[in-house]
Design a protein around this motif. Structure first.
Motif, PDB file in Angstrom:
ATOM      1  N   PRO A   1       0.803  -1.224   0.000  1.00 30.71           N
ATOM      2  CA  PRO A   1       0.000   0.000   0.000  1.00 30.71           C
ATOM      3  C   PRO A   1       0.838   1.276   0.000  1.00 30.71           C
ATOM      4  CG  PRO A   1      -0.975  -1.607   1.471  1.00 30.71           C
ATOM      5  CD  PRO A   1       0.340  -2.189   1.028  1.00 30.71           C
TER       6      PRO A   1
ATOM      7  N   THR B   1      -8.201   7.205  -6.696  1.00 30.25           N
ATOM      8  CA  THR B   1      -8.540   6.422  -5.517  1.00 30.25           C
ATOM      9  C   THR B   1      -7.943   5.029  -5.691  1.00 30.25           C
ATOM     10  OG1 THR B   1     -10.578   7.641  -5.114  1.00 30.25           O
ATOM     11  CG2 THR B   1     -10.476   5.401  -4.248  1.00 30.25           C
TER      12      THR B   1
ATOM     13  N   GLN C   1      -7.940   0.969  -4.632  1.00 31.82           N
ATOM     14  CA  GLN C   1      -8.888  -0.051  -4.184  1.00 31.82           C
ATOM     15  C   GLN C   1      -8.158  -1.369  -3.958  1.00 31.82           C
ATOM     16  OE1 GLN C   1     -13.063  -0.742  -5.824  1.00 31.82           O
ATOM     17  NE2 GLN C   1     -11.964  -2.362  -6.892  1.00 31.82           N
TER      18      GLN C   1
ATOM     19  N   PHE D   1      -3.263   1.789   4.054  1.00 32.59           N
ATOM     20  CA  PHE D   1      -3.811   2.713   3.058  1.00 32.59           C
ATOM     21  C   PHE D   1      -4.217   4.028   3.736  1.00 32.59           C
ATOM     22  CE2 PHE D   1      -4.378  -1.125   0.431  1.00 32.59           C
ATOM     23  CZ  PHE D   1      -3.913  -0.650  -0.781  1.00 32.59           C
TER      24      PHE D   1
ATOM     25  N   TYR E   1      -9.625   5.914  -0.834  1.00 33.34           N
ATOM     26  CA  TYR E   1      -9.413   4.487  -0.620  1.00 33.34           C
ATOM     27  C   TYR E   1     -10.740   3.752  -0.542  1.00 33.34           C
ATOM     28  CZ  TYR E   1      -8.152   0.054   1.571  1.00 33.34           C
ATOM     29  OH  TYR E   1      -8.027  -1.281   1.845  1.00 33.34           O
TER      30      TYR E   1
END
Length: 359
Positions: A277, A289, A291, A317, A323
């Motif tokens: 991450p 963003t 995921q 994250f 996120y």
């Protein structure tokens, strides 16, 4: 006059995809409507896979099954369908073999075969209307509980299936370079029309699954995947204009392309479990963003392990605005129902705490 869609009660994932502030981290699961659910297995015992896909009432029913079971814990529904409906629309037979997965009885063997067998022009409203009908029906049936995600496979992934696997697909790109580009473009054109149709039918978010992206090295990805993925997002958003919805790209295993994928117009980039991450955040630089990206097999572990690993993921994250929690690929069929509950509840608990800490 068409019946208006119900007002949204939970738009958390849409706000996260657009980079807006959220009160907690949203979460959904790839393949959440599927074989790990006993209620889905009951339906699939009576109807074969593509019959469910092609019957809007059945597709709606199974799409909503996880939303009902995990009421208030999932922040999106994803329409029950398959990426291989596009090859079917192009004229290629696909069957789903129980316990084995998709099978192409007569794959494309060479360019002459491609020119002879593929439809010159696909009318998605003729060949894929059942998906649009399922989307509209599901959007109404959800009654605004969560947004509805539509999807398609990426061009390289669909080409790989259509010519019978990665080895033959790579053979194509070296033996038939121009025809390979032609095939990828023809697939891309159908995907664009298909995704536009999905939004007009009721999809509120779109995801493109380039599931075999990791079969390509960086140079080949830049030549055989990235240009077509770029076309898709640019053309879909152009066609939809002000009605455009957030779009996600999931190029499984293509960690080397994260910088490029963060700059071509997608709102969200989905990650598999092979990238840290912190590295992803550094590369993305807030442009999209992110995921993901829990390793799906973690859900085979104990409740305690699921809690520990999920909390670690959310904290790493650590974003309240850019996120979306998910797995790094689809949920495994043997996962316990209770394990999914633990995963979702942990995201909710830690996701709220992360937001509070950032404020």
């Amino acid at each position: 006059m068409e019946k208006p869609f119900p007002e949204m009660k939970n738009d958390l994932i849409l706000r996260a995809a657009r980079g807006e502030e959220t009160e907690r981290v949203p979460v959904w699961i790839m393949r959440q409507a599927g074989r790990y659910l006993p209620e889905f297995r009951k339906v699939s015992a009576e109807y074969d896979f593509f019959t469910i896909c092609r019957t809007p009432e059945l597709a709606t029913k199974v799409t909503i099954q996880p939303i009902d079971r995990y009421d208030g814990l999932l922040d999106a529904a994803i329409i029950f369908s398959d990426i291989l409906v596009v090859p079917q629309a192009l004229g290629i037979e696909v069957v789903m073999l129980p316990g084995k997965g998709p099978h192409f009885p007569n794959p494309i063997v060479d360019p002459e075969d491609m020119h002879r067998r593929l439809k010159e022009k696909v009318d998605v409203h003729e060949d894929l209307q059942y998906v649009f009908d399922a989307l509209t029906m599901t959007r109404h049936a959800l009654n605004g509980r969560v947004p509805l995600i539509g999807f398609a496979g990426g061009p390289w992934t669909l080409m790989t299936y259509m010519v019978e696997g990665a080895e033959k697909a790579k053979g194509w790109i070296h033996k038939y370079p121009e025809e390979s580009q032609e095939l990828l473009q023809r697939i891309t054109d159908v995907i664009v029309d298909y995704l536009v149709g999905q939004v007009r039918a009721g999809a509120q978010m779109l995801q493109v699954f380039e599931s075999f992206g990791g079969d390509l090295g960086p140079d080949d990805f830049d030549r055989l995947s990235l240009p077509y993925l770029t076309q898709i997002v640019e053309r879909v958003k152009y066609e939809l204009g002000s009605d455009a919805v957030p779009m996600t790209i999931f190029a499984k295993g293509s960690f080397y392309a994260l910088d490029s994928l963060s700059s071509i117009g997608y709102d969200t980039v989905s990650l598999n479990w092979t990238i840290d991450p912190e590295d992803a955040i550094e590369i993305a630089q807030g442009r999209v963003t992110l995921q993901g990206n829990l390793e799906p097999s973690v859900l085979l572990g104990s409740d305690q392990e699921i809690e520990v690993e999920t909390e670690k993921m959310v904290r790493r994250f650590g974003s309240s605005t850019r996120y979306i929690a998910n797995l790094g690929h689809g949920i495994l069929p043997s996962v316990r129902l209770e394990a999914v509950d633990v995963f979702l509840r942990t995201v909710h608990r830690v996701g709220r705490r992360s937001v509070a800490e950032e404020k």
